[in-house]
Write an enzyme that holds these catalytic residues in place. Structure first.
Site, PDB file in Angstrom:
ATOM      1  N   SER A 136      18.189  -0.534  48.477  1.00 59.70           N
ATOM      2  CA  SER A 136      17.495  -2.172  48.599  1.00 59.70           C
ATOM      3  C   SER A 136      18.272  -2.840  47.868  1.00 59.70           C
ATOM      4  CB  SER A 136      15.951  -1.998  48.377  1.00 59.70           C
ATOM      5  OG  SER A 136      15.447  -3.113  48.004  1.00 59.70           O
ATOM      6  N   TYR A 149      10.261   1.014  41.681  1.00 57.94           N
ATOM      7  CA  TYR A 149      10.623   0.964  42.823  1.00 57.94           C
ATOM      8  C   TYR A 149      12.481   0.629  42.685  1.00 57.94           C
ATOM      9  CZ  TYR A 149      12.359  -0.614  47.575  1.00 57.94           C
ATOM     10  OH  TYR A 149      12.895  -1.092  48.854  1.00 57.94           O
TER      11      TYR A 149
END
Length: 256
Positions: A136, A149
């Site tokens: 990501s 995350y």
């Protein structure tokens, strides 16, 4: 690219969102595809006249990850491609998130891909297969509200390059850095339709990404066309996010 009839792929978290889009595209290309999750999909994931085979597994647990890989190889006799797609995180401020919450996020986004990769290595070595880790933009820029995350995805990028070094030439390992993507949770992620339109307009390609965009990148990295690509980080983000300071400068110049 040549068709991949008879090749076998695993897509973790392949029951919905980006994972389901990847699964459908691989099925269309001729792969036999296994998907996993803690719960089965609401409806079968299909493509090209084939249906993905669902396996219930919590891949944060190393033993379950190993059992999953062995079940797939036992079923199909081989493994050619692993897509470590399972991941994500709800919004949570780091100062108020519980230690258990942070640990679970890191387990899902970093340790689970490691468990799957190490369990699959021997089988992928036989087929000269490959691993694609779905990362990501949170791994390469600040990720306020999802700090654990972002840190886990940054770790996954490091893991990608390290495994590519350790496992070449038998197994290629690559990562895709995913940008702003439309999913079934688009409104929850990006807000109202007006907000989504503004965000899309800020991307150089003037739209949010789609699961199909990531699926095509996976297909390339898993194919012979990428035979000399390993340890790579492929950005699939439409040109990237516009730096905030540029918008501030423009607003100031207009007297906004």
């Amino acid at each position: 690219m040549e068709k991949s009839d008879g090749k076998v792929a695993l897509v973790t978290g392949g029951t919905r969102g980006i994972g389901a889009a990847i699964t459908r595209r691989l099925l269309e290309e001729g792969y036999l595809v296994a998907i996993c999750g803690r719960n089965p999909p609401e409806s079968p994931v299909t493509g090209g006249g084939r249906e993905a085979e669902f396996h219930a597994a919590d891949i944060r647990n190393a033993e379950e990850a190993t059992a999953l890989i062995e079940a797939i190889v036992g079923r199909y006799g081989r493994l050619d491609l692993v897509v470590n797609n399972a991941g994500g995180s709800p919004h949570a401020h780091a100062a108020s998130a519980s230690p258990r919450f942070s640990e679970r996020i890191i387990q899902l986004n970093l340790l689970a891909p490691l468990h799957i990769a190490t369990a699959a290595f021997t089988h992928l070595s036989v087929t000269n297969g490959s691993i694609v880790n779905i990362c990501s933009v949170s791994a390469v820029r600040p990720s306020p509200g999802t700090a654990a995350y972002g840190a886990a995805k940054a770790g996954l990028l490091s893991l990608t390059t390290s495994l590519a070094q350790e496992w070449g030439p038998q197994v290629r390992v690559n990562a895709i850095i995913v940008g702003l993507i439309e999913t079934e949770n688009t409104a929850a992620t990006y807000g109202s339709e007006a907000a989504q339109a503004r965000i899309a307009a800020s991307v150089p390609l003037k739209r949010l990404g789609r699961g199909e965009d990531i699926a095509e990148a996976v297909l390339f990295l898993g194919s012979p066309a990428a035979r000399y690509v390993s340890g790579a980080r492929l950005d699939v983000h439409g040109g990237g996010e516009r730096p905030l300071f540029l918008q501030i400068v423009e607003d100031e110049a207009r007297g906004a």
